[in-house]
Design a protein around this motif. Sequence first.
Motif, PDB file in Angstrom:
ATOM      1  N   GLN A 113       0.830  -1.211   0.000  1.00 34.38           N
ATOM      2  CA  GLN A 113       0.000   0.000   0.000  1.00 34.38           C
ATOM      3  C   GLN A 113       0.861   1.256   0.000  1.00 34.38           C
ATOM      4  O   GLN A 113       0.472   2.267  -0.576  1.00 34.38           O
ATOM      5  N   LEU A 114       2.031   1.188   0.618  1.00 37.39           N
ATOM      6  CA  LEU A 114       2.959   2.318   0.640  1.00 37.39           C
ATOM      7  C   LEU A 114       3.830   2.363  -0.613  1.00 37.39           C
ATOM      8  O   LEU A 114       4.678   3.241  -0.763  1.00 37.39           O
ATOM      9  N   GLU A 115       3.617   1.383  -1.507  1.00 45.53           N
ATOM     10  CA  GLU A 115       4.354   1.266  -2.760  1.00 45.53           C
ATOM     11  C   GLU A 115       5.862   1.250  -2.534  1.00 45.53           C
ATOM     12  O   GLU A 115       6.624   1.950  -3.192  1.00 45.53           O
ATOM     13  N   LEU A 116       6.274   0.413  -1.576  1.00 45.21           N
ATOM     14  CA  LEU A 116       7.691   0.260  -1.272  1.00 45.21           C
ATOM     15  C   LEU A 116       8.271  -0.905  -2.065  1.00 45.21           C
ATOM     16  O   LEU A 116       7.610  -1.927  -2.257  1.00 45.21           O
ATOM     17  N   ASP A 117       9.492  -0.755  -2.485  1.00 45.02           N
ATOM     18  CA  ASP A 117      10.207  -1.810  -3.193  1.00 45.02           C
ATOM     19  C   ASP A 117      10.486  -2.960  -2.222  1.00 45.02           C
ATOM     20  O   ASP A 117      10.911  -2.726  -1.090  1.00 45.02           O
ATOM     21  N   SER A 118      10.268  -4.184  -2.671  1.00 41.70           N
ATOM     22  CA  SER A 118      10.444  -5.339  -1.786  1.00 41.70           C
ATOM     23  C   SER A 118      11.869  -5.457  -1.259  1.00 41.70           C
ATOM     24  O   SER A 118      12.079  -5.903  -0.125  1.00 41.70           O
ATOM     25  N   ASN A 119      12.860  -5.053  -2.050  1.00 39.27           N
ATOM     26  CA  ASN A 119      14.245  -5.125  -1.576  1.00 39.27           C
ATOM     27  C   ASN A 119      14.477  -4.215  -0.371  1.00 39.27           C
ATOM     28  O   ASN A 119      15.164  -4.587   0.579  1.00 39.27           O
ATOM     29  N   PHE A 120      13.890  -3.012  -0.408  1.00 38.91           N
ATOM     30  CA  PHE A 120      14.022  -2.099   0.730  1.00 38.91           C
ATOM     31  C   PHE A 120      13.314  -2.655   1.962  1.00 38.91           C
ATOM     32  O   PHE A 120      13.811  -2.550   3.075  1.00 38.91           O
ATOM     33  N   VAL A 121      12.154  -3.243   1.739  1.00 40.66           N
ATOM     34  CA  VAL A 121      11.385  -3.807   2.849  1.00 40.66           C
ATOM     35  C   VAL A 121      12.145  -4.976   3.479  1.00 40.66           C
ATOM     36  O   VAL A 121      12.254  -5.075   4.706  1.00 40.66           O
ATOM     37  N   LEU A 122      12.695  -5.842   2.644  1.00 36.08           N
ATOM     38  CA  LEU A 122      13.444  -6.987   3.169  1.00 36.08           C
ATOM     39  C   LEU A 122      14.703  -6.533   3.907  1.00 36.08           C
ATOM     40  O   LEU A 122      15.073  -7.108   4.941  1.00 36.08           O
ATOM     41  N   GLU A 123      15.350  -5.503   3.387  1.00 40.01           N
ATOM     42  CA  GLU A 123      16.536  -4.962   4.056  1.00 40.01           C
ATOM     43  C   GLU A 123      16.164  -4.392   5.427  1.00 40.01           C
ATOM     44  O   GLU A 123      16.850  -4.620   6.419  1.00 40.01           O
ATOM     45  N   LEU A 124      15.041  -3.671   5.486  1.00 37.37           N
ATOM     46  CA  LEU A 124      14.578  -3.123   6.757  1.00 37.37           C
ATOM     47  C   LEU A 124      14.222  -4.250   7.726  1.00 37.37           C
ATOM     48  O   LEU A 124      14.581  -4.199   8.905  1.00 37.37           O
ATOM     49  N   PHE A 125      13.543  -5.269   7.231  1.00 32.97           N
ATOM     50  CA  PHE A 125      13.198  -6.406   8.086  1.00 32.97           C
ATOM     51  C   PHE A 125      14.460  -7.054   8.643  1.00 32.97           C
ATOM     52  O   PHE A 125      14.529  -7.379   9.834  1.00 32.97           O
ATOM     53  N   GLN A 126      15.456  -7.230   7.802  1.00 30.70           N
ATOM     54  CA  GLN A 126      16.723  -7.828   8.240  1.00 30.70           C
ATOM     55  C   GLN A 126      17.357  -6.982   9.351  1.00 30.70           C
ATOM     56  O   GLN A 126      17.828  -7.514  10.347  1.00 30.70           O
ATOM     57  N   GLN A 127      17.355  -5.661   9.184  1.00 31.38           N
ATOM     58  CA  GLN A 127      17.902  -4.768  10.203  1.00 31.38           C
ATOM     59  C   GLN A 127      17.141  -4.900  11.514  1.00 31.38           C
ATOM     60  O   GLN A 127      17.740  -5.024  12.591  1.00 31.38           O
ATOM     61  N   ILE A 128      15.823  -4.889  11.420  1.00 32.10           N
ATOM     62  CA  ILE A 128      14.987  -5.005  12.623  1.00 32.10           C
ATOM     63  C   ILE A 128      15.205  -6.364  13.291  1.00 32.10           C
ATOM     64  O   ILE A 128      15.322  -6.460  14.503  1.00 32.10           O
ATOM     65  N   PHE A 129      15.274  -7.408  12.500  1.00 32.76           N
ATOM     66  CA  PHE A 129      15.452  -8.762  13.023  1.00 32.76           C
ATOM     67  C   PHE A 129      16.756  -8.892  13.788  1.00 32.76           C
ATOM     68  O   PHE A 129      16.830  -9.576  14.806  1.00 32.76           O
ATOM     69  N   GLU A 130      17.793  -8.245  13.293  1.00 35.73           N
ATOM     70  CA  GLU A 130      19.108  -8.362  13.916  1.00 35.73           C
ATOM     71  C   GLU A 130      19.332  -7.420  15.083  1.00 35.73           C
ATOM     72  O   GLU A 130      20.301  -7.563  15.810  1.00 35.73           O
TER      73      GLU A 130
END
Length: 133
Positions: A113-130
């Motif tokens: 819905q925010l029209e974010l690129d999946s690569n950016f989202v996955l990178e953010l998830f990785q940062q949050i996860f770690e």
Amino acid sequence: MPPSSLTLFSVSPGSPEPLYRQLMDQIRRLVAGGQLAPGDDLPSVRDLAQSLTLNPMTVSKAYGLLEMEGVLQRRRGLGMQVAGAQGKPALDVAARLELLRPILERAALEARQLELDSNFVLELFQQIFEEKT
């Protein structure tokens, strides 16, 4: 469970998911992930309701439904605790991933819905996860 463990729990009042359901899912995940082990005491209904600014009936409903599922057990006069394994094997990785799936589906929907690129989202998830909490 010591008072500081109240910080394990949180709810999102703005979420479309009912508050009792959010609490139930969190407890299931904490048990499945081993942060709550069989025999661990849960905060009292009143303490958890105060901590999360919820109606005590909301917490009581979540606890009661988890007791019916066999996740929690009531000890007369002592409150709720995580039920013993009683021959049940610990949840495997696939079962724990299924507990996580609805949360990731909601996050993916919001990212689209925010029209974010999946690569950016996955990178953010990785940062949050770690990140260490």
